[in-house]
Scaffold this motif. Structure first.
Motif, PDB file in Angstrom:
ATOM      1  N   MET A   1       0.844  -1.199   0.000  1.00 20.76           N
ATOM      2  CA  MET A   1       0.000   0.000   0.000  1.00 20.76           C
ATOM      3  C   MET A   1       0.877   1.245   0.000  1.00 20.76           C
ATOM      4  O   MET A   1       1.733   1.366   0.873  1.00 20.76           O
ATOM      5  N   THR A   4      -0.243   6.484   2.966  1.00 14.76           N
ATOM      6  CA  THR A   4       0.233   6.392   4.345  1.00 14.76           C
ATOM      7  C   THR A   4      -0.787   6.967   5.314  1.00 14.76           C
ATOM      8  O   THR A   4      -1.418   7.987   5.040  1.00 14.76           O
ATOM      9  N   ASN A  20      -1.913  -1.573  16.152  1.00 15.04           N
ATOM     10  CA  ASN A  20      -2.840  -2.498  15.479  1.00 15.04           C
ATOM     11  C   ASN A  20      -2.972  -2.196  13.990  1.00 15.04           C
ATOM     12  O   ASN A  20      -3.091  -3.111  13.174  1.00 15.04           O
ATOM     13  N   TYR A  22      -0.611  -0.842  12.153  1.00 11.28           N
ATOM     14  CA  TYR A  22       0.672  -1.298  11.594  1.00 11.28           C
ATOM     15  C   TYR A  22       0.650  -2.821  11.381  1.00 11.28           C
ATOM     16  O   TYR A  22       1.012  -3.330  10.318  1.00 11.28           O
ATOM     17  N   LYS A  23       0.155  -3.520  12.418  1.00  6.74           N
ATOM     18  CA  LYS A  23       0.116  -4.999  12.334  1.00  6.74           C
ATOM     19  C   LYS A  23      -0.838  -5.475  11.243  1.00  6.74           C
ATOM     20  O   LYS A  23      -0.701  -6.576  10.720  1.00  6.74           O
ATOM     21  N   ALA A  24      -1.839  -4.638  10.921  1.00  2.00           N
ATOM     22  CA  ALA A  24      -2.799  -5.021   9.869  1.00  2.00           C
ATOM     23  C   ALA A  24      -2.205  -4.824   8.470  1.00  2.00           C
ATOM     24  O   ALA A  24      -2.866  -5.091   7.471  1.00  2.00           O
ATOM     25  N   GLY A  25      -0.975  -4.311   8.404  1.00  2.00           N
ATOM     26  CA  GLY A  25      -0.286  -4.227   7.111  1.00  2.00           C
ATOM     27  C   GLY A  25      -0.309  -2.859   6.462  1.00  2.00           C
ATOM     28  O   GLY A  25       0.151  -2.703   5.336  1.00  2.00           O
ATOM     29  N   TYR A  26      -0.853  -1.861   7.148  1.00  3.08           N
ATOM     30  CA  TYR A  26      -0.882  -0.512   6.583  1.00  3.08           C
ATOM     31  C   TYR A  26       0.471   0.177   6.769  1.00  3.08           C
ATOM     32  O   TYR A  26       1.204  -0.122   7.710  1.00  3.08           O
ATOM     33  N   LYS A  27       0.760   1.119   5.882  1.00  2.76           N
ATOM     34  CA  LYS A  27       1.943   1.965   6.074  1.00  2.76           C
ATOM     35  C   LYS A  27       1.510   3.101   6.997  1.00  2.76           C
ATOM     36  O   LYS A  27       0.564   3.823   6.701  1.00  2.76           O
TER      37      LYS A  27
END
Ligand code: NAD
Length: 304
Positions: A1, A4, A20, A22-27
């Motif tokens: 992704m 940001t 959470n 961050y852990k979900a894969g978002y920048k």
């Protein structure tokens, strides 16, 4: 992704909420004026920046704020260097701070004038709820903004409610926290009365949890240690949710009750009790430490 998320205010709540995401894969990039909080965020793997100019770029798709009070949100969004003048039209603004309704509306109006979507989205569930991503999130804003924010809010919370237009999220939150302040005092009174009656507090707690005297402070966040693991009362009343924050929320409840001629006698009493506690230098203790005031000379628990 490539887009940001910018997160501002990584304190007790903001840190686990941002983690959470961050852990979900978002920048995600985070900023806080406290160096200590930025270091804690780094320990969780979060990318930190030292100022807002490095935080907001043309790639910022969403800004989330988790700040203490209305004056902080106002400064961050509308101040001289405010982010409302920095973000692009496509950027979504989410203020998760618990603040006064008027400030939420003011930020919402300024965003609307620039055709930017903004919601107030205060949360309930405490630090444990933030860590477990099980927060209740109360949203004020347009249906379009609610729909757009929903996937991100769902990462941080379990129940996401659309309360109404901008400001309604904080209205709902203020009503909720007035009850929380009152029931924390009530739970303290019941448990400390049991102590003075020489009845095992653990038994009374267990009974109340399953009987009609149950409440969130009894079931999840008891004001005395030795009842539920992981609560601030078991950790020398280190917050958690500080007495100062509860005092702020009770002030907000009393102010808006006055504005609409609502009678809140217990809300008024709770504000008096918390105000005095804070004036005596306890504002940084967890709000469950109010049991110390209720317990008087029968209260003998470790407190920092
Ligand atoms: P906190 O004080 O731990 O965190 C707030 C953070 O904002 C701090 O780290 C502070 O340094 C930072 N900050 C302040 N001004 C700033 C600025 N201008 N720029 C960048 N960072 C700034 O507070 P918290 O307990 O995380 O609570 C945050 C909000 O959430 C409050 O409105 C509170 O009422 C609400 N809330 C808290 C809880 C809880 O259990 N702690 C639960 C629900 C809601």
């Amino acid at each position: 992704m490539s887009d940001t998320i910018a997160f501002i205010g990584v304190g007790n709540m903001g840190n686990p909420m941002a983690t959470n995401i961050y852990k979900a894969g978002y920048k995600i990039k985070v900023f806080d004026i406290s160096r200590e909080m930025l270091n804690k965020a780094k320990e969780n793997g979060l990318e930190t920046v030292d100022n807002i100019n490095d935080l907001i770029t043309e790639k910022t798709s969403t800004v989330i704020t988790m700040l203490p009070e209305g004056k902080h949100s106002k400064k961050i969004y509308l101040g001289e260097d405010g982010i409302i003048n920095k973000v692009s039209k496509n950027c979504l603004l989410i203020d998760c701070s618990t603040i006064d309704i008027d400030t939420s509306k003011e930020i919402g109006k300024a965003a609307e004038n620039k055709e930017i979507l903004m919601i107030d989205a205060p949360v309930s569930g405490g630090v444990m709820g933030a860590q477990k991503a099980s927060l209740n999130i109360m949203v004020g804003g347009s249906a379009e903004a609610f729909e757009k924010a929903h996937p991100i809010l769902k990462i941080m919370g379990k129940n996401i409610y659309h309360a109404g237009k901008v400001g309604s999220g904080n209205g709902a939150k203020i009503c909720n926290n007035m009850s929380l302040g009152i029931t924390m005092i009530a739970a303290s009174e019941s448990l400390m009365l049991a102590k003075r009656l020489n009845i095992d507090i653990k038994k009374v707690h267990e009974i109340m949890k399953n009987a009609s005297g149950n409440s969130w402070p009894i079931a999840v966040y008891p004001p005395l240690p030795g009842l539920i693991e992981g609560t601030p009362s078991n950790n020398k009343y280190k917050p958690g949710f500080s007495a100062g924050m509860m005092n702020k929320d009770l002030k907000l409840a009393n102010e808006c009750a006055k504005n609409v001629n609502a009678s809140i006698p217990l809300g008024e009493m709770a504000l008096n009790i918390y105000s005095k506690f804070c004036e005596e230098g306890n504002d940084t203790k967890d709000f469950s430490a109010i049991s110390k005031v209720i317990g008087g000379d029968a209260w003998d628990y470790p407190i920092n």
